[in-house]
Scaffold this motif. Structure first.
Motif, PDB file in Angstrom:
ATOM      1  N   PRO A   1      41.656  34.685 -19.276  1.00 32.17           N
ATOM      2  CA  PRO A   1      41.285  34.923 -20.946  1.00 32.17           C
ATOM      3  C   PRO A   1      41.475  33.628 -21.454  1.00 32.17           C
ATOM      4  O   PRO A   1      40.885  33.787 -22.720  1.00 32.17           O
ATOM      5  CB  PRO A   1      42.771  35.610 -20.967  1.00 32.17           C
ATOM      6  CG  PRO A   1      43.281  36.040 -19.859  1.00 32.17           C
ATOM      7  CD  PRO A   1      43.041  35.144 -18.749  1.00 32.17           C
ATOM      8  N   ALA A   2      41.797  32.616 -21.078  1.00 35.11           N
ATOM      9  CA  ALA A   2      41.781  31.297 -21.820  1.00 35.11           C
ATOM     10  C   ALA A   2      40.314  30.571 -21.751  1.00 35.11           C
ATOM     11  O   ALA A   2      40.071  29.511 -22.437  1.00 35.11           O
ATOM     12  CB  ALA A   2      42.749  30.164 -21.283  1.00 35.11           C
ATOM     13  N   ALA A   3      39.465  30.872 -20.704  1.00 30.65           N
ATOM     14  CA  ALA A   3      38.361  30.265 -20.534  1.00 30.65           C
ATOM     15  C   ALA A   3      37.280  30.644 -21.411  1.00 30.65           C
ATOM     16  O   ALA A   3      36.887  31.822 -21.857  1.00 30.65           O
ATOM     17  CB  ALA A   3      37.970  30.633 -18.976  1.00 30.65           C
ATOM     18  N   GLY A   4      36.741  29.501 -22.064  1.00 28.91           N
ATOM     19  CA  GLY A   4      35.619  29.881 -22.940  1.00 28.91           C
ATOM     20  C   GLY A   4      34.196  29.459 -22.304  1.00 28.91           C
ATOM     21  O   GLY A   4      33.169  29.803 -22.757  1.00 28.91           O
ATOM     22  N   GLY A   5      34.354  28.705 -21.091  1.00 32.91           N
ATOM     23  CA  GLY A   5      32.994  28.223 -20.530  1.00 32.91           C
ATOM     24  C   GLY A   5      33.175  28.198 -19.073  1.00 32.91           C
ATOM     25  O   GLY A   5      34.275  27.696 -18.523  1.00 32.91           O
TER      26      GLY A   5
END
Lengths: 80, 143
Positions: free
Chosen positions: B29-33
């Motif tokens: 969930p914390a991943a943006g890329g």
């Protein structure tokens, strides 16, 4: 002088025609030179590009061998 | 394999690889890329057609792969990473390696994934033997 086992991997195994053999020598360098002389120019050429483990630790040609150690011959890695 | 840290999946195996498995491993969930690199068996090398390709690995391969992964995780703000490499006999088009890194932002993900695949190729004890259409063969990486 010490005796032990040399284990060949990948291209070195193919050039030596075997996966392992016994060695008898004082230093890693002397054993490597003897292997090249024994098996001919193709293995000698490959050995010039290999790294070496003795009992699992990477060492150089000057390494003093102890009785019963295992030398592993690792050609250049090419994963991916 | 997974240990609850950012290193979610490391494997060297004979079975065919799955990009979906690797991407699922780095989902967070914390991943943006997320950057994924897929290495496949090519039909040509040095101007010669490649018929078959065999990968083999040293018994210390798992430890070496973990060392590479730990260094990437220590040097980049990685949320999750995964790397799998295939060994055995492969044919043209087969997946040889799949790595993926997820970070908060794409710049870090690209940099970390680049280091992961580059360090894997240079320091993990895996060997590649190519057989060409003309019957010749070579061990890749030997000058």
């Amino acid at each position: 002088m010490a005796t032990g086992t040399v284990r060949f991997w990948a291209a070195a195994r193919a050039a030596a025609g075997k996966s392992e053999q016994a060695y008898d020598g004082a230093t890693l360098g002397s054993v490597v030179d003897a292997l090249g002389a024994e098996h001919g120019p193709e293995l000698a050429r490959i050995l010039g590009h290999c790294s070496f483990l003795v009992d699992g630790a990477r060492v150089g040609r000057d390494f003093q061998l102890s009785q019963g150690e295992v030398i592993e011959v690792l050609p250049p890695f090419a994963g991916g | 394999m997974a240990d609850g840290s950012v290193i979610r999946l490391l494997a060297v195996r004979e079975q065919p690889l799955s990009v979906d498995e690797v991407l699922a491993a780095v989902a967070d969930p914390a991943a943006g890329g997320t950057v994924v690199f897929i290495g496949t068996v090519r039909d040509e090398d040095s101007g010669k057609s490649v018929d078959a390709l065999g990968y083999s690995a040293h018994p210390t391969v798992d430890d070496a792969l973990r060392t590479v992964a730990e260094r990437v995780a220590a040097e980049h703000p990685v949320i999750a990473l995964a790397a799998v490499h295939r060994v055995g006999d492969l044919v043209v088009g087969d997946l040889a390696v799949v790595v993926a890194v997820s970070c908060a932002h794409r710049g870090d993900a690209f940099a970390a994934a680049r280091q992961l695949i580059d360090d894997l190729k240079s320091t993990v004890p895996i060997w590649k033997h190519q057989t060409f259409g003309d019957g010749s063969d070579e061990w890749v990486g030997l000058p």
